[in-house]
Design an enzyme around this catalytic site. Structure first.
Site, mmCIF file in Angstrom:
data_model
loop_
_atom_site.group_PDB
_atom_site.id
_atom_site.type_symbol
_atom_site.label_atom_id
_atom_site.label_comp_id
_atom_site.label_asym_id
_atom_site.label_seq_id
_atom_site.Cartn_x
_atom_site.Cartn_y
_atom_site.Cartn_z
ATOM 1 N N ASP A 147 1.097 -0.812 0.250
ATOM 2 C CA ASP A 147 0.511 0.207 -0.087
ATOM 3 C C ASP A 147 1.036 1.409 0.374
ATOM 4 O O ASP A 147 1.243 2.226 0.883
ATOM 5 C CB ASP A 147 -1.475 0.051 1.530
ATOM 6 N N ILE A 148 1.660 1.640 -1.256
ATOM 7 C CA ILE A 148 2.454 2.193 -1.271
ATOM 8 C C ILE A 148 2.031 4.800 -1.239
ATOM 9 O O ILE A 148 1.316 4.099 -2.791
ATOM 10 C CB ILE A 148 3.567 2.296 -2.423
ATOM 11 N N GLU A 149 1.687 4.903 -0.861
ATOM 12 C CA GLU A 149 1.310 6.368 -1.411
ATOM 13 C C GLU A 149 2.466 7.496 -0.855
ATOM 14 O O GLU A 149 2.258 8.553 -0.551
ATOM 15 C CB GLU A 149 0.277 6.275 -0.786
ATOM 16 N N GLY A 150 3.545 6.997 -0.878
ATOM 17 C CA GLY A 150 4.426 8.099 -0.659
ATOM 18 C C GLY A 150 5.929 7.077 -0.923
ATOM 19 O O GLY A 150 6.150 6.077 -1.203
ATOM 20 N N TYR A 161 2.858 5.280 -8.154
ATOM 21 C CA TYR A 161 3.477 5.082 -7.535
ATOM 22 C C TYR A 161 3.673 3.863 -7.952
ATOM 23 O O TYR A 161 5.575 2.901 -7.895
ATOM 24 C CB TYR A 161 4.102 4.896 -5.517
#
Length: 492
Positions: free
Chosen positions: A178-181, A219
């Protein structure tokens, strides 16, 4: 008499216990269309509401029925903390502030959850570790760092070994991103290393991702193009393409994700989930009453072959909201866990160079498309496209075939006939279908005198068979073609 009665009761108890041993627990199956994945670990309800009755419970609390199939444990929200070790924060259940940490690190010792996790797995659910989350301190400087981190995750949570395993002897079932940055550097190498470490393991390990719904994701977009994921939990909330705009065709883009799954994903069996908030306090936008979500989910299940189910954020919100998780599971289960029938291509075939206005629909390359507004361009999944894919489809929308003459003949080996047809498809320069050739959506071949267009990635699927891999564009125009049909072969 007492002994006799006692023995009868013991025998009855033994029979009951024996019968229970044969109750089959349905194991998780990633190929199903009715799976429900629910995140656990962040006590989302407790963060937005004050009623402690619905605060997050131990993970086993959410595994006591068949509503949930997959549980990503959220989150490892810091990749490189004190001592170079990751940080695991499970809100009110286990965190580095309120719980013991391993010496020289901020990694919480959550081994008390081992039996809970194993209970969930014994109920046929998969439990994965989710990395990232909003606001996490995440990311890699290069591929080497990513590969090293993959080994760390393998040793701490999966099939490896370490003296600092947060869940003790419990072995999780995979990794969720869950890559949000933090950028996309290194994630391809990370996934490849996880896949490499799991080769030959005694159990299956899954890799899933949770991108935002705008396509491609900022991302994970390049990552999922390069390495195979088992499931993609698309977050259809907190964005214009969220569930709140489902009725706006130009905003709702599940079709684009399906096209990616069919044409680009390295794993042709990847599943796409509708990610949804489990209550009105679970996200800023995107929450819908259960009847609305159920209707959308069923429509997507019946329209797109890559549909895998629904993802919810999160367990605490779902339970507080009248068992939102159970309600969506029931709606999906009613459609059947297996089997997909392609809808017919009922819209007219797309005509190159023709002007189309908003809301007009066409059939093209195995999908029904709707024009977002006036356009004279061809439908495509590109972000600049003037079209939205509203359903996969098969057959139909092809030019009619006109029979002009039929001549019957016979042979000693099989009763056969030939049929001469005047054709309407253009086959000049189109190669004949070959079983060993890989085709992608839009590729064209000739087979048994007809022109065929691939609906999606396919290999060794005969045009016209039950796989639905090919759309029949009609008979060829190059000349009248004598077709041979036999009782031993299917006449196409």
């Amino acid at each position: 008499m007492f002994c006799s009665s006692f023995l009868r009761r013991m025998n009855l108890l033994a029979l009951i216990l024996s019968s229970l041993c044969f109750v089959k627990v349905l194991a998780y199956d990633n190929s199903y269309y009715d799976n429900v994945a629910v995140y656990w670990g962040q006590n989302s309800y407790g963060a937005a509401n004050s009623n402690p009755a619905y605060f997050q419970q131990p993970i086993s609390y959410y595994c006591q029925d068949d509503a949930i199939d997959a549980i990503p444990v959220a989150f490892v929200d810091t990749f490189f903390g004190t001592g170079g070790m990751p940080v695991l924060n499970l809100a009110n259940t286990c965190n580095p502030t309120d719980n013991t940490t391993f010496p020289g690190t901020d990694l919480a010792n959550c081994s008390a959850l081992a039996s809970d996790i194993e209970y969930c797995q014994a109920q046929g659910k998969i439990v994965t570790i989710s990395l990232g989350g909003a606001g996490g301190s995440i990311g890699f400087t290069d591929d080497t760092e990513a590969q090293t981190f993959a080994q760390t995750i393998w040793d701490l949570f999966l099939g490896g070994s370490s003296t600092t395993r947060p869940f003790g002897d419990a072995v999780l079932d995979g990794v969720d991103l869950d890559i949000e940055g933090g950028g996309s550097t290194g994630y391809i190498a990370f996934v490849k290393e996880i896949r490499s470490l799991s080769e030959g393991a005694s159990k299956q390990y899954y890799v899933t991702g949770a991108p935002q719904c705008p396509f491609p994701d900022a991302y994970l977009g390049s990552v999922i193009d390069e390495v195979g994921f088992d499931a993609i939990y698309v977050q259809f909330y907190n964005n214009v393409c969220g569930l709140q705009n489902y009725d706006v065709v130009s905003d709702w883009d599940f079709g684009v994700w399906d096209i990616w799954a069919q044409q680009t994903s390295p794993n042709p069996d990847v599943k796409i989930y509708i990610g949804a908030p489990a209550s009105s306090t679970a996200a800023g936008t995107g929450y819908l009453p259960i009847a609305n979500l159920s209707s959308i989910a069923v429509q997507m299940r019946q329209s797109f072959p890559s549909f895998g189910g629904v993802m919810l954020w999160d367990a605490s919100q779902a339970y507080a909201n009248d068992r939102y998780d159970l309600a969506i599971k029931d709606a999906l289960a009613a459609t059947g866990a297996t089997g997909f029938t392609y809808p017919a291509c009922t819209a007219p075939a797309y005509v190159a160079g023709q002007d189309y206005t908003g809301d007009e629909q066409v059939s093209y390359n195995g999908y029904i498309w709707e024009a977002d507004y006036w356009t004279d361009s061809a439908p495509s999944a590109a972000s600049s496209s003037d079209w939205s894919a509203i359903s996969a489809c098969s057959g139909g929308a092809s030019a009619p075939t006109t029979t002009t003459a039929t001549t019957s003949t016979s042979t000693s080996s099989a009763a056969s006939t030939t049929e001469t047809v005047s054709s309407t498809g253009t086959c000049s320069g189109i190669a004949a279908w070959a079983s060993a050739t890989v085709y992608t959506a839009g590729d064209q071949v000739t087979y048994n005198g007809d022109l065929w267009t691939a609906n999606y990635w396919t290999e060794n699927d005969t045009p016209g068979d039950a796989s639905g891999s090919w759309a029949d564009d009609g008979a060829c125009t190059s000349s009248d073609i004598a077709r041979f049909k036999s009782r031993y072969f299917k006449w196409l």
